[in-house]
Write a protein that holds these residues in place. Structure first.
Motif, PDB file in Angstrom:
ATOM      1  N   HIS A 537       0.862  -1.177   0.000  1.00 20.49           N
ATOM      2  CA  HIS A 537       0.000   0.000   0.000  1.00 20.49           C
ATOM      3  C   HIS A 537       0.904   1.234   0.000  1.00 20.49           C
ATOM      4  O   HIS A 537       1.696   1.430   0.922  1.00 20.49           O
ATOM      5  CB  HIS A 537      -0.890   0.007   1.254  1.00 20.49           C
ATOM      6  CG  HIS A 537      -1.638  -1.291   1.441  1.00 20.49           C
ATOM      7  ND1 HIS A 537      -1.008  -2.446   1.850  1.00 20.49           N
ATOM      8  CD2 HIS A 537      -2.954  -1.590   1.272  1.00 20.49           C
ATOM      9  CE1 HIS A 537      -1.913  -3.422   1.938  1.00 20.49           C
ATOM     10  NE2 HIS A 537      -3.093  -2.940   1.587  1.00 20.49           N
ATOM     11  N   LYS A 538       0.797   2.044  -1.052  1.00 19.42           N
ATOM     12  CA  LYS A 538       1.713   3.170  -1.249  1.00 19.42           C
ATOM     13  C   LYS A 538       1.011   4.488  -0.935  1.00 19.42           C
ATOM     14  O   LYS A 538      -0.147   4.684  -1.316  1.00 19.42           O
ATOM     15  CB  LYS A 538       2.224   3.176  -2.696  1.00 19.42           C
ATOM     16  CG  LYS A 538       2.893   1.877  -3.107  1.00 19.42           C
ATOM     17  CD  LYS A 538       3.151   1.805  -4.607  1.00 19.42           C
ATOM     18  CE  LYS A 538       4.191   2.800  -5.038  1.00 19.42           C
ATOM     19  NZ  LYS A 538       4.539   2.615  -6.479  1.00 19.42           N
ATOM     20  N   GLY A 539       1.710   5.380  -0.239  1.00 17.71           N
ATOM     21  CA  GLY A 539       1.121   6.673   0.054  1.00 17.71           C
ATOM     22  C   GLY A 539       1.993   7.507   0.982  1.00 17.71           C
ATOM     23  O   GLY A 539       3.185   7.249   1.143  1.00 17.71           O
ATOM     24  N   ARG A 540       1.369   8.502   1.588  1.00 18.64           N
ATOM     25  CA  ARG A 540       2.095   9.423   2.467  1.00 18.64           C
ATOM     26  C   ARG A 540       1.493   9.371   3.876  1.00 18.64           C
ATOM     27  O   ARG A 540       0.266   9.355   4.028  1.00 18.64           O
ATOM     28  CB  ARG A 540       2.024  10.848   1.917  1.00 18.64           C
ATOM     29  CG  ARG A 540       2.778  11.891   2.752  1.00 18.64           C
ATOM     30  CD  ARG A 540       2.640  13.272   2.145  1.00 18.64           C
ATOM     31  NE  ARG A 540       3.229  13.323   0.809  1.00 18.64           N
ATOM     32  CZ  ARG A 540       4.525  13.548   0.572  1.00 18.64           C
ATOM     33  NH1 ARG A 540       5.357  13.739   1.591  1.00 18.64           N
ATOM     34  NH2 ARG A 540       4.975  13.597  -0.656  1.00 18.64           N
ATOM     35  N   LEU A 541       2.360   9.361   4.882  1.00 16.07           N
ATOM     36  CA  LEU A 541       1.921   9.362   6.266  1.00 16.07           C
ATOM     37  C   LEU A 541       1.548  10.800   6.647  1.00 16.07           C
ATOM     38  O   LEU A 541       2.407  11.671   6.736  1.00 16.07           O
ATOM     39  CB  LEU A 541       3.048   8.837   7.168  1.00 16.07           C
ATOM     40  CG  LEU A 541       2.612   8.204   8.492  1.00 16.07           C
ATOM     41  CD1 LEU A 541       1.746   6.981   8.239  1.00 16.07           C
ATOM     42  CD2 LEU A 541       3.840   7.803   9.307  1.00 16.07           C
ATOM     43  N   GLU A 542       0.248  11.046   6.793  1.00 22.57           N
ATOM     44  CA  GLU A 542      -0.237  12.396   7.081  1.00 22.57           C
ATOM     45  C   GLU A 542       0.016  12.808   8.524  1.00 22.57           C
ATOM     46  O   GLU A 542       0.277  13.972   8.812  1.00 22.57           O
ATOM     47  CB  GLU A 542      -1.743  12.476   6.791  1.00 22.57           C
ATOM     48  CG  GLU A 542      -2.092  12.413   5.320  1.00 22.57           C
ATOM     49  CD  GLU A 542      -1.725  13.695   4.609  1.00 22.57           C
ATOM     50  OE1 GLU A 542      -2.263  14.763   4.963  1.00 22.57           O
ATOM     51  OE2 GLU A 542      -0.863  13.638   3.696  1.00 22.57           O
ATOM     52  N   SER A 543      -0.074  11.824   9.433  1.00 19.71           N
ATOM     53  CA  SER A 543       0.140  12.158  10.857  1.00 19.71           C
ATOM     54  C   SER A 543       0.498  10.892  11.619  1.00 19.71           C
ATOM     55  O   SER A 543       0.192   9.773  11.177  1.00 19.71           O
ATOM     56  CB  SER A 543      -1.130  12.784  11.461  1.00 19.71           C
ATOM     57  OG  SER A 543      -2.208  11.872  11.410  1.00 19.71           O
ATOM     58  N   GLY A 544       1.192  11.100  12.743  1.00 16.06           N
ATOM     59  CA  GLY A 544       1.503   9.989  13.616  1.00 16.06           C
ATOM     60  C   GLY A 544       2.725   9.202  13.187  1.00 16.06           C
ATOM     61  O   GLY A 544       3.479   9.583  12.294  1.00 16.06           O
ATOM     62  N   VAL A 545       2.904   8.066  13.853  1.00 18.81           N
ATOM     63  CA  VAL A 545       4.030   7.159  13.598  1.00 18.81           C
ATOM     64  C   VAL A 545       3.461   5.786  13.299  1.00 18.81           C
ATOM     65  O   VAL A 545       2.496   5.349  13.927  1.00 18.81           O
ATOM     66  CB  VAL A 545       4.976   7.095  14.827  1.00 18.81           C
ATOM     67  CG1 VAL A 545       6.091   6.088  14.584  1.00 18.81           C
ATOM     68  CG2 VAL A 545       5.545   8.473  15.135  1.00 18.81           C
TER      69      VAL A 545
END
Length: 844
Positions: A537-545
């Motif tokens: 699953h490809k994407g960007r981490l918007e918030s958190g860890v």
């Protein structure tokens, strides 16, 4: 049977074989297509191939006993076609089969009876080969049949033991040979001497099963698989020196010879006879391939067809044929084989059209390629280098196999390794030019796939799921943790996200932290890729860890999924509509299913007409309005094929497959996501049809919510045009046509005015001409005049100044665009001067 009654013609031999076995309780079955049902096999290469699933226990037997005349294609020995007495690409295999019914003794006795009593072969000229360990077959030949033991020849496993593969059903075989030179006696029998012996009947006794350790165990049901080469039997009975001069093939050679400078096959040189044989053989092959739905392309069976057509055209070129000749040969093939294979007549128009298009396409290539190859050969090289062969292929479109064939005719080799290296270098250059980097194609993803295995997919049942993070990739490297802002790829223990495959794009959505404590994690999933079954699953981490081992909530974007489902099911409906409206032999050559559109590539030698597009669109939307509920089920591959499920050639399928069925419309093997009822699609609009490669067409369409997105801007443009032209939408086309006609008339009037103005300006220059005896010279600048009116003005000045006139005009019709014209009278031309040469010199 008396000598007068014994069959001699190819058609009579075929009929006699089939009648013999139907009279003995065999069910007569029609020839299967050259395009086999099994998606792992390219072409039908043997008479038993249609029955292979029966022999392997994957399919119910059609009868206890069967017989057929099966058309076959083999190209593994293509270099021998036309050069030996017996090699062909296309041939007919007559066969009788027993599925757990009679066995060895009955098969041998019937083969002997058919050969000696029906076909009238002299028993003293027949030889049987047996597997060296098959004492039973040897005893039947020498005891029951009464064949002299010297004429029963034991052979090794390589020659006389058949198997379907490393494991599975197998058994010994026995072959019948005809002795063309019996005067040599029985003491010197060598069955590998094909000048003396011709093998014409092969009997396979499937009696064992071989396991992975090579151990043979007896089969509960023993089977018989036989094959008699029709062309070989015709050669024997008709007393011909080769298969080509029989009545099955010779009429084709005669027809080609008559159209060429050769005129007569028997008066031709050996090289010309070889070319005639190759053309005749290949014309049979390509006619049957196209009849069975194959179209020319650069892949798979389409490439086989293209290669055969091109070899035939080249050999036509060698015997002096410079115009297309394959299309008329179809009539001869149909005359010879149409009764046995009615599909040839049914598809006559399609066959001729495909051959005509492909032959014309190749003739230009052949001319250029042969010219360049001739230049290379005149240099007398030790071999044709890989770079030269690649130049012929890449620049001139000359196929490698033709380069190899021509080189062999001149006693030269081709550096095929060098050709492969040049091809790979070009591929590497293309890869280096790519601007997108896909991390899933790197070693990290493949390593994770090997370590963690395939990701279970739950997305057919639900769009929300909870799962554990099993892998994280950051900046192309495996990591234990990702932080806010990182571009990541995440592997889960299971997923409801569909990973891109089968032409369908991956899902979109969110990954959220499932835990209720700690900082909330949110990742926007922008793409989902599958590497050897492992989903990333490809994407960007918007918030958190995000940490390996975390429990996450997976949320698929329902809107995107619904759009993809509508397009995927619409693709299946389009495929079926193409078969029903355009050609039942159309097959898928590729597809794209995304959220905004669908794209479907298919094998077809012609464009789809506007009327056919409209008919297909109505048919598809009719199926949608029928509100058919889809039936999706898992079943063994053999069962799916038996039910008629369509499979895409080249796709890999497991033992158990997923079948998507639109009842009464379409049934395909498919792992993609689909609507549950056709009514969910709402509407399909076919928006474009085009050609993407030779023999490959493409249709683009929109379905469901995407139709509204497609229509909106077009509706808005239509409204604006209506307001501007003060016309209703249905009147816009007529209004535009009227404006076009008016503009055309205005343009003509304007051009005439400009020409008249230029003429008037030019005639005003007559007094400025300089006289030199009988000659009048005028060189002037005339700006603002287009080239055509300038030429008219120049000619008017020549006419005005007389026979000794020499006029040169130059002008700038628009900024930066300069025109030069010249005109000479008869007296000037008589002095050897040419206006065109003068202008050429001035322009330089």
């Amino acid at each position: 049977m008396s000598a007068q009654q014994q069959p001699r013609s190819g058609a009579a031999i075929r009929l006699a074989f089939l009648d013999f076995y139907t009279a003995r309780g065999h069910r007569l079955l029609p020839s299967a297509s050259l395009v086999p049902e099994d998606p792992t096999v390219l072409l039908t290469i043997a008479g038993m191939l249609p029955f292979k699933p029966v022999f392997l226990g994957q399919k119910q037997r059609p009868a206890h006993r069967a017989t057929s005349a099966q058309k076959c294609i083999r190209t593994n020995d293509i270099e021998n076609v036309g050069r030996t007495a017996r090699h062909h690409t296309f041939f007919e295999m007559l066969g009788n089969f027993s599925f757990g019914d009679y066995f060895k003794e009955q098969a041998i006795c019937w083969a002997w009876e058919l050969s000696t009593e029906v076909f009238g072969l002299d028993p003293q000229r027949l030889v049987a080969s047996v597997f060296r360990e098959d004492e039973e077959a040897t005893a039947i030949w020498t005891g029951t049949v009464g064949l002299d033991s010297q004429r029963v020849v034991p052979m090794g496993e390589a020659d006389n033991f058949w198997s379907a593969g490393p494991t599975g059903p197998c058994g010994p075989c026995s072959e019948l040979y005809y002795d063309l030179q019996p005067e040599k006696g029985d003491e010197t029998i060598n069955l590998e001497d094909d000048q003396r012996f011709i093998e014409f009947y092969n009997l396979v006794f499937m009696e064992s099963n071989r396991d992975a350790d090579g151990v043979l165990t007896p089969l509960a049901n023993k089977n018989i698989d036989t094959g008699m080469g029709l062309e070989r039997m015709a050669r024997i009975l008709q007393g011909k020196p080769n298969n080509y001069e029989t009545d099955l093939i010779y009429p084709l050679m005669a027809a080609v010879a008559q159209r060429s400078p050769v005129e007569n096959y028997f008066a031709a040189s050996p090289a010309q006879q070889t070319s005639l044989k190759i053309i005749a053989d290949h014309s049979r092959a390509v006619t049957h391939l196209i009849a069975d739905g194959v179209t020319s392309s650069n892949l798979g069976r389409g490439y086989v067809l293209r290669r055969l057509i091109r070899r035939a055209v080249r050999h036509g070129h060698l015997i002096g044929l410079r115009e297309p000749f394959l299309k008329p040969l179809v009539d001869v093939v149909i005359q010879l084989m149409g009764s046995a294979y009615p599909r040839l007549r049914q598809r006559e128009h399609v066959i001729k059209r495909e051959l005509e298009q492909e032959e014309l396409r190749f003739l230009d290539t052949l001319e250029r390629g042969e010219k360049r190859l001739g230049e290379i050969l005149t240099m007398r090289p030790a071999q044709i280098s890989g770079s030269q062969a690649f130049e012929l292929y890449d620049t001139h479109g000359f196929p490698l196999e033709l380069t190899v064939e021509v080189a062999q005719e001149h006693g030269l080799a081709v550096d095929q390794e060098g050709f492969g290296a040049a091809m790979e270098a070009q591929r590497q250059q293309a890869r280096a030019a790519a601007v997108n980097v896909d991390l899933t194609r790197g070693g990290v993803a493949e390593s994770l796939a090997a370590k963690l295995g395939a990701t279970p997919f739950t997305g057919h049942q639900q769009l929300n799921d909870e799962s554990q993070v099993v892998a994280i990739v950051v900046n192309g490297a495996a990591a234990q943790r990702a932080h806010t802002g990182d571009v990541v790829q995440v592997g889960l223990s299971r997923t409801c996200f569909y990973g891109e495959s089968g032409g369908q794009v991956g899902d979109r959505g969110l990954l959220l932290s499932a835990a209720t404590t700690g900082q909330p994690m949110k990742m926007i999933v922008e793409d989902v890729q599958k590497v050897e079954g492992f989903v990333l699953h490809k994407g960007r981490l918007e918030s958190g860890v995000l940490t390996v081992g975390d429990l996450v909530a997976a949320r698929v974007d329902r809107s995107c999924r619904r759009r993809a489902q509508a397009h995927h099911t619409a693709t299946h409906l389009l495929h079926e509509a193409l078969k029903r409206v355009v050609d039942p032999n159309i097959s898928q050559a590729g597809s794209l299913v995304d959220f905004h559109r669908l794209r479907f590539d298919f094998n077809c030698s012609r464009s789809v007409t506007a009327g056919e597009m409209e008919q297909m669109e109505s048919l598809i939307n009719g199926w949608i309005l029928d509100a058919q509920s889809l039936e999706v089920s898992q079943m063994p591959m053999a069962e799916a094929k038996a039910r008629g499920a369509a499979a895409m050639f080249g796709e890999k399928y497991g033992d158990v497959v997923r079948v998507v069925n639109v009842p009464g419309v379409s049934m395909e093997l498919c792992g993609g996501t689909h609507v549950s009822n056709t009514a969910e699609i709402a509407l399909v609009r076919l928006v474009a049809e085009s050609g993407v490669a030779s023999g490959i067409r493409r249709i683009e369409a929109v379905a469901g919510p995407a139709v509204l997105s497609y229509i909106k801007p077009r509706d808005q443009a239509c409204r604006q045009l209506g307001e501007r032209f003060k016309a209703q939408p249905t009147e816009i086309v007529a209004r535009v046509e009227t404006l076009q006609a008016e503009l055309k008339q205005t343009s003509k009037a304007l051009a005439a005015s400009r020409e008249a103005l230029a003429l008037a300006k030019a005639l005003a220059m007559v007094p400025q001409a300089q006289s030199n005896g009988a000659f009048q010279l005028l060189v002037q600048r005339l700006d603002g005049v287009e080239p055509a009116p300038l030429q008219t003005a120049c000619q008017a000045l020549v006419d005005q100044l007389g026979a000794g006139a020499a006029v040169v005009l130059a002008g700038e019709s628009s900024p930066g665009k300069v025109s030069l014209v010249a005109g000479f009278g008869p007296q000037v031309v008589a002095r050897g001067l040419k206006a065109g040469a003068l202008i050429g010199a001035l322009a330089r």
